[in-house]
Design a protein around this motif. Structure first.
Motif, PDB file in Angstrom:
ATOM      1  N   LEU A 183       0.467  -1.147  -0.023  1.00 37.87           N
ATOM      2  CA  LEU A 183       0.365  -0.280   0.041  1.00 37.87           C
ATOM      3  C   LEU A 183       0.937   1.345   0.217  1.00 37.87           C
ATOM      4  O   LEU A 183       0.727   2.097  -0.963  1.00 37.87           O
ATOM      5  N   ASP A 184       2.050   1.430   1.099  1.00 40.07           N
ATOM      6  CA  ASP A 184       3.032   2.453   0.961  1.00 40.07           C
ATOM      7  C   ASP A 184       3.561   2.438  -0.407  1.00 40.07           C
ATOM      8  O   ASP A 184       3.556   3.718  -0.908  1.00 40.07           O
ATOM      9  N   LEU A 185       3.947   1.386  -1.232  1.00 40.19           N
ATOM     10  CA  LEU A 185       4.307   1.424  -2.279  1.00 40.19           C
ATOM     11  C   LEU A 185       3.907   2.238  -3.120  1.00 40.19           C
ATOM     12  O   LEU A 185       4.495   2.808  -4.520  1.00 40.19           O
ATOM     13  N   TYR A 204      -3.790   5.312  -0.134  1.00 42.58           N
ATOM     14  CA  TYR A 204      -3.735   4.182   0.048  1.00 42.58           C
ATOM     15  C   TYR A 204      -2.988   4.326   1.304  1.00 42.58           C
ATOM     16  O   TYR A 204      -2.799   3.483   2.147  1.00 42.58           O
ATOM     17  N   ARG A 205      -2.672   5.909   1.132  1.00 44.80           N
ATOM     18  CA  ARG A 205      -1.099   5.702   2.237  1.00 44.80           C
ATOM     19  C   ARG A 205      -2.134   5.565   3.542  1.00 44.80           C
ATOM     20  O   ARG A 205      -1.534   4.919   5.087  1.00 44.80           O
ATOM     21  N   ILE A 260      -1.911   2.964   6.874  1.00 40.23           N
ATOM     22  CA  ILE A 260      -1.671   3.413   8.340  1.00 40.23           C
ATOM     23  C   ILE A 260      -2.851   2.581   8.927  1.00 40.23           C
ATOM     24  O   ILE A 260      -2.511   2.439  10.268  1.00 40.23           O
ATOM     25  N   SER A 261      -4.961   2.614   8.771  1.00 39.91           N
ATOM     26  CA  SER A 261      -5.268   2.216   9.462  1.00 39.91           C
ATOM     27  C   SER A 261      -5.313   1.075   9.565  1.00 39.91           C
ATOM     28  O   SER A 261      -5.537   0.474  11.167  1.00 39.91           O
ATOM     29  N   LEU A 262      -4.598   0.090   8.525  1.00 37.00           N
ATOM     30  CA  LEU A 262      -4.794  -1.366   9.223  1.00 37.00           C
ATOM     31  C   LEU A 262      -3.759  -1.145  10.015  1.00 37.00           C
ATOM     32  O   LEU A 262      -4.158  -2.140  10.920  1.00 37.00           O
ATOM     33  N   ARG A 308     -11.457  -0.450  -0.696  1.00 34.76           N
ATOM     34  CA  ARG A 308     -10.943  -0.824  -2.656  1.00 34.76           C
ATOM     35  C   ARG A 308      -9.832  -0.756  -2.256  1.00 34.76           C
ATOM     36  O   ARG A 308      -9.425  -0.943  -4.040  1.00 34.76           O
ATOM     37  N   GLN A 309      -9.142   0.271  -2.066  1.00 33.54           N
ATOM     38  CA  GLN A 309      -7.440   0.676  -2.007  1.00 33.54           C
ATOM     39  C   GLN A 309      -7.208  -1.230  -1.896  1.00 33.54           C
ATOM     40  O   GLN A 309      -6.289  -1.200  -2.676  1.00 33.54           O
ATOM     41  N   LEU A 310      -8.025  -1.566  -1.128  1.00 32.95           N
ATOM     42  CA  LEU A 310      -6.763  -3.124  -0.370  1.00 32.95           C
ATOM     43  C   LEU A 310      -7.143  -3.793  -1.389  1.00 32.95           C
ATOM     44  O   LEU A 310      -6.893  -5.108  -1.608  1.00 32.95           O
ATOM     45  N   ARG A 311      -8.583  -3.559  -2.055  1.00 29.62           N
ATOM     46  CA  ARG A 311      -8.180  -4.756  -3.173  1.00 29.62           C
ATOM     47  C   ARG A 311      -7.807  -4.441  -4.110  1.00 29.62           C
ATOM     48  O   ARG A 311      -7.294  -5.355  -4.655  1.00 29.62           O
TER      49      ARG A 311
END
Length: 438
Positions: free
Chosen positions: A127-129, A146-147, A151-153, A237-240
């Motif tokens: 996600l950071d990348l 995405y960042r 952070i949330s995860l 959705r970003q995680l997906r």
């Protein structure tokens, strides 16, 4: 997994004789300077000793050995230029962009900037990348999203009890109490429907992190508060997205895909659109502010957005005179939100301009040159970050003043996003509006 290739190139153009990095990704090539210049004979000698663990033991030329170590050494600190660059390419993987590579490569020689090892099945690192890749393309809103997801995860995982760590991350419960928790990596295989359901429930209780501030004596500490279902949807959705990248690059099997039918369904949110009454809209349009004040600007931008089918502030700030058809009394634009995501099929939205639209434009415009911005809040010399910061400030001030105007006019509804929510009213109202402002 798809990644860039890095090799050396001896540039003899203009008799420079400089050694450069030849970086290739998806059939595109770019050269990057190493700052090293050698003779043709030295280059041939270097080629014979390339890709080796160490140079030929018979070589006693200190200058040659120094150049070889700068290029190839894997044991010095910092490592040689080639291993350093290849490490960057490997870590970026399919998220490679030349701008992102350049930013990381320019840190060569700085101890703190040596690229850390990033495991391709580390969800949060990916996600950071992805955020860095978006930044290099100046897609700053997506980068922040995405960042923030990462952070949330991290916060979610840090809240785990020993039982949660065992259940979701396959980490055995400690044999002794008060045993320090080891660092954890959220791997793609751990992102299951059960994990996502637990994450959603946690978000709806604690998803909005408390703001850190210096507390006054006796003041209670701030606490985490619930996030909205809309925020849960955005983060999932970003995680997906990174999960799909991992499947594409064969980092994880498609059999483990946790989303969709039979798995976790991403919530769509519950944003109920409410239209303002025609009377309330006319109150705002008729409202008179002090000329040249920020309140007038807030009212003007709200009205312009309303008359432009709910056009958002970012798009309003990016209108240029080349987008305006004076003869046809209209403007056309591509939404900034989709400008990069639909490169092959850009849809221009056409908006009719009414007399009040022109009144507002004429109040602010400084130049009618084709490349000039209609509203002079941005300029071509700004970076993407500066533009985003400026627009964000304008949105904040517009919301502040339109909320105050609504209070003065006894409009109970929160209309800070009303320009987008009242589009349905336009079909029967714009005719009246056109008559009203002529």
């Amino acid at each position: 997994m798809k990644q860039a290739t890095v090799n050396l190139f001896f540039d003899t153009r203009r008799d420079d004789n400089k050694i450069k990095l030849n970086v290739i990704f998806e059939r595109k090539q770019k050269l990057f300077s190493t700052g090293i210049k050698v003779s043709k004979a030295e280059w041939e000698r270097l080629k014979k000793n390339a890709e080796k663990e160490s140079p030929d033991g018979k070589i006693r030329d200190d200058n040659f050995l120094d150049v070889w170590h700068k290029l190839w050494s894997r044991e010095t600190d910092p490592v040689g230029i080639v291993p350093f660059a290849r490490n960057i390419a490997r870590q970026l993987g399919p998220n490679f962009t030349f701008d992102l590579f350049r930013n990381l490569f320019e840190n060569y020689g700085k101890t703190e900037a040596s690229p850390e090892r990033i495991e391709s099945d580390d969800v949060i690192s990916m996600l950071d990348l992805k955020a860095k890749a978006m930044e290099s393309e100046e897609r700053l809103g997506s980068a922040a999203s995405y960042r923030d997801t990462g952070i949330s995860l991290r916060r979610f995982i840090s809240s785990f009890s020993d039982a949660d760590r065992s259940r979701f991350l396959n980490i055995p419960k400690p044999a002794k109490r008060n045993t320090p928790k080891p660092a954890t990596i959220l791997r793609f295989e751990y992102v299951t429907p059960d994990f996502l359901k637990a994450y959603e429930q946690w978000m709806l209780l604690y998803g909005r992190a408390a703001k850190k501030k210096k507390l006054k004596k006796g003041e209670p500490a701030a606490v985490d508060t619930p996030a909205t279902l809309t925020t849960v949807g955005i983060y999932c959705r970003q995680l997906r997205s990174v999960f799909n990248d991992a499947i594409r690059d064969k980092v994880v099997s498609s059999d483990l895909y946790p989303f969709g039918k039979g798995g976790y369904v991403i919530p769509a949110g519950a944003n109920i659109k409410k239209a303002l009454s025609k009377t309330d809209v006319m109150k705002i349009i008729s409202y008179q502010s002090e000329p040249g004040s920020y309140e007038e600007r807030g009212r003007d931008l709200w009205v312009f957005s309303y008359l432009s089918n709910g056009m958002n502030i970012t798009d309003i700030c990016n209108i240029k005179w080349k987008d305006i058809d004076r003869v046809g009394n209209s403007l056309s634009f591509v939404r900034q939100k989709t400008a990069r995501t639909r490169k092959g099929n850009q849809i221009r939205i056409k908006i009719n301009l009414f007399a009040e639209s022109w009144n507002i434009i004429n109040r602010y415009t400084n130049s009618t040159a084709p490349e000039s911005y209609v509203f002079p809040f941005l300029d071509s010399g700004m970076t993407a970050k500066q533009k985003k910061s400026t627009v964000s400030q304008i949105v904040t001030m517009t919301n502040l003043h339109i909320r105050n105007i609504a209070k003065k006019l006894d409009i109970a509804m929160d209309i800070t996003t009303g320009a987008l929510q009242t589009v349905a009213m336009l079909q029967f109202f714009v005719v009246d509006m056109a008559l009203y402002v002529v």
